[in-house]
Design an enzyme around this catalytic site. Structure first.
Site, PDB file in Angstrom:
ATOM      1  N   ILE A 231       0.735  -1.305   0.033  1.00  0.00           N
ATOM      2  CA  ILE A 231      -0.054  -0.038  -0.213  1.00  0.00           C
ATOM      3  C   ILE A 231       0.941   1.277  -0.005  1.00  0.00           C
ATOM      4  CG2 ILE A 231      -0.336   0.348   2.312  1.00  0.00           C
ATOM      5  CD1 ILE A 231      -3.397   0.827   1.923  1.00  0.00           C
TER       6      ILE A 231
ATOM      7  N   ASP B 216       1.421  -0.545   9.347  1.00  0.00           N
ATOM      8  CA  ASP B 216       1.826   0.727  10.194  1.00  0.00           C
ATOM      9  C   ASP B 216       3.392   1.002  10.000  1.00  0.00           C
ATOM     10  OD1 ASP B 216       1.734   2.667  11.942  1.00  0.00           O
ATOM     11  OD2 ASP B 216       1.192   1.429  13.894  1.00  0.00           O
TER      12      ASP B 216
HETATM   13  N1  AR6 Z   1       0.913  -2.905   2.253  1.00  0.00           N
HETATM   14  C1  AR6 Z   1      -0.442  -3.651   2.493  1.00  0.00           C
HETATM   15  N2  AR6 Z   1      -0.827  -4.475   3.344  1.00  0.00           N
HETATM   16  C2  AR6 Z   1       0.210  -4.832   4.332  1.00  0.00           C
HETATM   17  C3  AR6 Z   1       1.728  -4.248   4.066  1.00  0.00           C
HETATM   18  C4  AR6 Z   1       1.762  -3.323   3.092  1.00  0.00           C
HETATM   19  N3  AR6 Z   1       3.099  -2.747   2.946  1.00  0.00           N
HETATM   20  N4  AR6 Z   1       2.221  -4.757   5.318  1.00  0.00           N
HETATM   21  C5  AR6 Z   1       1.198  -5.673   5.894  1.00  0.00           C
HETATM   22  N5  AR6 Z   1       0.113  -5.573   5.269  1.00  0.00           N
HETATM   23  P1  AR6 Z   1      -1.276  -5.512  10.343  1.00  0.00           P
HETATM   24  P2  AR6 Z   1      -3.627  -5.233  12.405  1.00  0.00           P
HETATM   25  C6  AR6 Z   1      -1.312  -6.373   5.597  1.00  0.00           C
HETATM   26  O1  AR6 Z   1      -0.520  -6.611  11.230  1.00  0.00           O
HETATM   27  O2  AR6 Z   1      -3.754  -6.663  12.177  1.00  0.00           O
HETATM   28  C7  AR6 Z   1       0.731  -2.975  13.923  1.00  0.00           C
HETATM   29  O3  AR6 Z   1       1.837  -3.264  14.931  1.00  0.00           O
HETATM   30  C8  AR6 Z   1      -1.084  -7.550   6.550  1.00  0.00           C
HETATM   31  O4  AR6 Z   1      -0.559  -8.679   5.661  1.00  0.00           O
HETATM   32  O5  AR6 Z   1      -0.466  -4.457   9.996  1.00  0.00           O
HETATM   33  O6  AR6 Z   1      -4.590  -4.113  11.933  1.00  0.00           O
HETATM   34  C9  AR6 Z   1       0.043  -1.622  14.415  1.00  0.00           C
HETATM   35  O7  AR6 Z   1       0.727  -0.763  14.985  1.00  0.00           O
HETATM   36  C10 AR6 Z   1      -2.481  -7.788   7.004  1.00  0.00           C
HETATM   37  O8  AR6 Z   1      -3.314  -8.210   6.038  1.00  0.00           O
HETATM   38  O9  AR6 Z   1      -2.524  -4.887  11.354  1.00  0.00           O
HETATM   39  C11 AR6 Z   1      -0.975  -2.357  15.413  1.00  0.00           C
HETATM   40  O10 AR6 Z   1      -0.445  -2.552  16.811  1.00  0.00           O
HETATM   41  C12 AR6 Z   1      -2.853  -6.283   7.055  1.00  0.00           C
HETATM   42  O11 AR6 Z   1      -2.036  -5.515   6.462  1.00  0.00           O
HETATM   43  C13 AR6 Z   1      -1.126  -3.779  14.918  1.00  0.00           C
HETATM   44  O12 AR6 Z   1      -0.074  -3.966  14.188  1.00  0.00           O
HETATM   45  C14 AR6 Z   1      -3.198  -5.636   8.508  1.00  0.00           C
HETATM   46  O13 AR6 Z   1      -2.061  -6.355   9.204  1.00  0.00           O
HETATM   47  C15 AR6 Z   1      -2.508  -3.730  14.105  1.00  0.00           C
HETATM   48  O14 AR6 Z   1      -2.832  -4.867  13.652  1.00  0.00           O
END
Ligand code: AR6
Length: 175
Positions: free
Chosen positions: A13, A36
Protein backbone atom coordinates in the site's frame (compact mmCIF):
# COMPACT_ATOMS: atom_id res chain seq x y z
CA UNK A 1 -24.91 6.39 -5.25
CA UNK A 2 -22.13 8.48 -6.75
CA UNK A 3 -20.14 6.82 -9.52
CA UNK A 4 -17.51 5.04 -7.47
CA UNK A 5 -15.19 2.28 -8.63
CA UNK A 6 -14.39 -0.36 -6.02
CA UNK A 7 -11.43 -2.54 -6.90
CA UNK A 8 -8.97 -5.03 -5.48
CA UNK A 9 -5.26 -5.20 -6.01
CA UNK A 10 -2.46 -7.18 -4.46
CA UNK A 11 0.68 -5.41 -3.29
CA UNK A 12 2.27 -2.88 -1.00
CA UNK A 13 0.00 0.00 0.00
CA UNK A 14 2.96 2.38 0.42
CA UNK A 15 3.37 2.32 -3.38
CA UNK A 16 -0.25 3.10 -4.19
CA UNK A 17 -1.08 6.43 -5.83
CA UNK A 18 -4.47 7.22 -4.34
CA UNK A 19 -5.18 10.57 -2.64
CA UNK A 20 -5.33 8.81 0.73
CA UNK A 21 -3.99 5.53 2.06
CA UNK A 22 -5.39 4.04 5.23
CA UNK A 23 -3.11 2.76 7.97
CA UNK A 24 -4.02 -0.10 10.33
CA UNK A 25 -2.63 1.68 13.39
CA UNK A 26 -2.96 1.16 17.14
CA UNK A 27 -4.51 3.50 19.70
CA UNK A 28 -1.16 5.04 20.63
CA UNK A 29 -0.65 6.36 17.06
CA UNK A 30 3.06 5.92 17.67
CA UNK A 31 3.69 3.26 15.04
CA UNK A 32 4.20 -0.47 15.13
CA UNK A 33 4.79 -3.42 12.84
CA UNK A 34 2.94 -4.68 9.77
CA UNK A 35 1.43 -2.09 7.46
CA UNK A 36 1.86 0.60 10.16
CA UNK A 37 5.62 0.03 10.22
CA UNK A 38 5.78 0.01 6.42
CA UNK A 39 3.87 3.30 6.13
CA UNK A 40 6.04 5.10 8.70
CA UNK A 41 9.24 3.74 7.15
CA UNK A 42 8.31 4.73 3.61
CA UNK A 43 6.56 7.99 4.53
CA UNK A 44 9.28 9.34 6.82
CA UNK A 45 9.20 11.24 10.13
CA UNK A 46 6.61 13.88 9.15
CA UNK A 47 3.83 11.32 9.67
CA UNK A 48 4.92 10.43 13.20
CA UNK A 49 5.33 14.10 14.03
CA UNK A 50 1.67 14.79 13.16
CA UNK A 51 0.57 11.64 14.99
CA UNK A 52 2.32 12.93 18.11
CA UNK A 53 0.51 16.27 17.80
CA UNK A 54 -2.85 14.51 17.50
CA UNK A 55 -1.96 12.34 20.49
CA UNK A 56 -1.10 15.43 22.52
CA UNK A 57 -4.46 17.00 21.59
CA UNK A 58 -6.79 14.03 21.97
CA UNK A 59 -4.79 11.27 23.64
CA UNK A 60 -4.53 8.76 20.82
CA UNK A 61 -7.25 7.17 18.73
CA UNK A 62 -9.96 4.83 20.05
CA UNK A 63 -10.75 1.54 18.28
CA UNK A 64 -13.00 2.12 15.26
CA UNK A 65 -12.11 5.81 14.96
CA UNK A 66 -9.78 7.51 12.48
CA UNK A 67 -7.41 10.48 12.26
CA UNK A 68 -5.72 12.08 9.25
CA UNK A 69 -2.13 13.23 8.70
CA UNK A 70 0.20 14.12 5.89
CA UNK A 71 1.51 11.20 3.84
CA UNK A 72 5.07 12.53 4.04
CA UNK A 73 7.15 10.97 1.25
CA UNK A 74 4.46 8.54 0.08
CA UNK A 75 2.81 9.06 -3.31
CA UNK A 76 -0.51 9.69 -1.51
CA UNK A 77 -1.47 13.10 -0.05
CA UNK A 78 -2.84 11.82 3.23
CA UNK A 79 -2.58 8.89 5.57
CA UNK A 80 -5.78 8.07 7.44
CA UNK A 81 -4.88 6.15 10.59
CA UNK A 82 -7.61 3.92 11.92
CA UNK A 83 -7.52 1.42 14.76
CA UNK A 84 -9.02 -1.97 14.10
CA UNK A 85 -10.35 -4.27 16.82
CA UNK A 86 -8.27 -7.09 18.26
CA UNK A 87 -10.11 -10.34 17.43
CA UNK A 88 -11.27 -12.09 20.57
CA UNK A 89 -13.82 -14.55 19.26
CA UNK A 90 -16.25 -12.21 17.54
CA UNK A 91 -18.72 -11.47 20.33
CA UNK A 92 -16.94 -8.42 21.73
CA UNK A 93 -18.30 -6.05 19.10
CA UNK A 94 -15.48 -6.79 16.64
CA UNK A 95 -17.62 -6.63 13.45
CA UNK A 96 -19.17 -3.27 14.40
CA UNK A 97 -15.80 -1.82 15.37
CA UNK A 98 -14.20 -3.02 12.15
CA UNK A 99 -17.07 -1.57 10.09
CA UNK A 100 -16.60 1.72 11.96
CA UNK A 101 -12.96 1.81 10.81
CA UNK A 102 -14.02 1.74 7.17
CA UNK A 103 -16.93 4.15 7.57
CA UNK A 104 -15.04 6.68 9.70
CA UNK A 105 -12.07 6.57 7.32
CA UNK A 106 -14.32 7.25 4.33
CA UNK A 107 -16.03 10.09 6.15
CA UNK A 108 -12.73 11.71 7.10
CA UNK A 109 -11.55 11.25 3.52
CA UNK A 110 -14.60 13.03 2.16
CA UNK A 111 -14.26 15.87 4.66
CA UNK A 112 -10.75 16.39 3.28
CA UNK A 113 -11.71 16.34 -0.39
CA UNK A 114 -10.21 12.93 -1.09
CA UNK A 115 -11.36 11.40 -4.38
CA UNK A 116 -9.50 8.08 -4.16
CA UNK A 117 -8.62 5.96 -1.15
CA UNK A 118 -6.78 2.68 -0.54
CA UNK A 119 -7.47 0.36 2.40
CA UNK A 120 -5.28 -2.43 3.76
CA UNK A 121 -6.97 -5.49 5.27
CA UNK A 122 -7.42 -3.90 8.69
CA UNK A 123 -7.06 -6.19 11.76
CA UNK A 124 -6.15 -9.29 9.75
CA UNK A 125 -2.47 -9.35 10.75
CA UNK A 126 -1.27 -8.89 14.32
CA UNK A 127 -4.86 -8.29 15.52
CA UNK A 128 -5.91 -11.76 14.36
CA UNK A 129 -9.28 -11.06 12.72
CA UNK A 130 -10.17 -14.04 10.46
CA UNK A 131 -9.55 -12.92 6.89
CA UNK A 132 -12.83 -14.16 5.42
CA UNK A 133 -14.92 -12.52 8.11
CA UNK A 134 -12.96 -9.27 7.90
CA UNK A 135 -13.31 -9.11 4.11
CA UNK A 136 -17.10 -9.45 4.33
CA UNK A 137 -17.33 -6.68 6.93
CA UNK A 138 -15.00 -4.42 4.92
CA UNK A 139 -16.90 -4.76 1.64
CA UNK A 140 -20.31 -4.38 3.30
CA UNK A 141 -19.21 -1.29 5.25
CA UNK A 142 -17.72 0.40 2.18
CA UNK A 143 -20.70 -0.43 -0.01
CA UNK A 144 -23.22 0.82 2.53
CA UNK A 145 -21.26 4.03 3.01
CA UNK A 146 -21.08 4.60 -0.73
CA UNK A 147 -24.80 3.94 -1.13
CA UNK A 148 -25.96 6.07 1.76
CA UNK A 149 -23.54 8.93 2.13
CA UNK A 150 -20.91 9.30 -0.52
CA UNK A 151 -20.73 12.37 -2.63
CA UNK A 152 -17.09 12.86 -3.50
CA UNK A 153 -15.21 9.56 -3.46
CA UNK A 154 -14.60 8.20 -6.95
CA UNK A 155 -12.36 5.23 -6.23
CA UNK A 156 -11.89 2.76 -3.38
CA UNK A 157 -9.06 0.23 -3.62
CA UNK A 158 -8.69 -2.77 -1.32
CA UNK A 159 -4.94 -3.37 -1.29
CA UNK A 160 -4.31 -6.97 -0.28
CA UNK A 161 -0.82 -7.93 0.79
CA UNK A 162 -1.38 -11.64 0.29
CA UNK A 163 -3.04 -13.77 -2.37
CA UNK A 164 -5.57 -15.25 0.03
CA UNK A 165 -7.01 -11.84 0.86
CA UNK A 166 -7.05 -10.87 -2.79
CA UNK A 167 -9.00 -14.00 -3.67
CA UNK A 168 -11.48 -13.41 -0.81
CA UNK A 169 -12.14 -9.81 -1.88
CA UNK A 170 -12.53 -10.78 -5.53
CA UNK A 171 -15.04 -13.44 -4.60
CA UNK A 172 -17.10 -11.12 -2.43
CA UNK A 173 -17.06 -8.25 -4.91
CA UNK A 174 -18.08 -10.55 -7.76
CA UNK A 175 -21.08 -11.90 -5.90
N1 AR6 B 1 0.80 -3.02 2.30
C1 AR6 B 1 -0.43 -3.55 2.40
N2 AR6 B 1 -0.80 -4.42 3.36
C2 AR6 B 1 0.14 -4.78 4.26
C3 AR6 B 1 1.47 -4.28 4.24
C4 AR6 B 1 1.79 -3.35 3.20
N3 AR6 B 1 2.99 -2.81 3.08
N4 AR6 B 1 2.15 -4.84 5.26
C5 AR6 B 1 1.30 -5.68 5.89
N5 AR6 B 1 0.08 -5.65 5.29
P1 AR6 B 1 -1.26 -5.57 10.42
P2 AR6 B 1 -3.55 -5.21 12.23
C6 AR6 B 1 -1.15 -6.38 5.62
O1 AR6 B 1 -0.63 -6.57 11.33
O2 AR6 B 1 -3.86 -6.66 12.19
C7 AR6 B 1 0.75 -2.93 13.98
O3 AR6 B 1 1.84 -3.22 14.80
C8 AR6 B 1 -1.05 -7.62 6.46
O4 AR6 B 1 -0.67 -8.73 5.65
O5 AR6 B 1 -0.41 -4.56 9.77
O6 AR6 B 1 -4.67 -4.22 12.07
C9 AR6 B 1 -0.05 -1.73 14.48
O7 AR6 B 1 0.79 -0.74 15.07
C10 AR6 B 1 -2.47 -7.76 6.97
O8 AR6 B 1 -3.31 -8.41 5.99
O9 AR6 B 1 -2.43 -4.75 11.18
C11 AR6 B 1 -0.98 -2.33 15.47
O10 AR6 B 1 -0.36 -2.48 16.73
C12 AR6 B 1 -2.95 -6.31 7.10
O11 AR6 B 1 -1.98 -5.52 6.40
C13 AR6 B 1 -1.29 -3.68 14.90
O12 AR6 B 1 -0.18 -4.02 14.07
C14 AR6 B 1 -3.07 -5.83 8.51
O13 AR6 B 1 -2.03 -6.39 9.30
C15 AR6 B 1 -2.53 -3.66 14.02
O14 AR6 B 1 -2.83 -4.96 13.62
Amino acid sequence: MAETTVKVQQGDITKVQTDAVVNAANSSLLGGGGVDGAIHRAGGPAILEECRQIRARQGGCPTGEAVITTAGNLPAKYVIHTVGPVWSGGSKGEPELLANCYRNSLQLAEENGVASIAFPNISTGVYGYPKDKAAKVAVAAVQSYLTEQNIGIKEVVFVCFDAENRRLYEEILNE
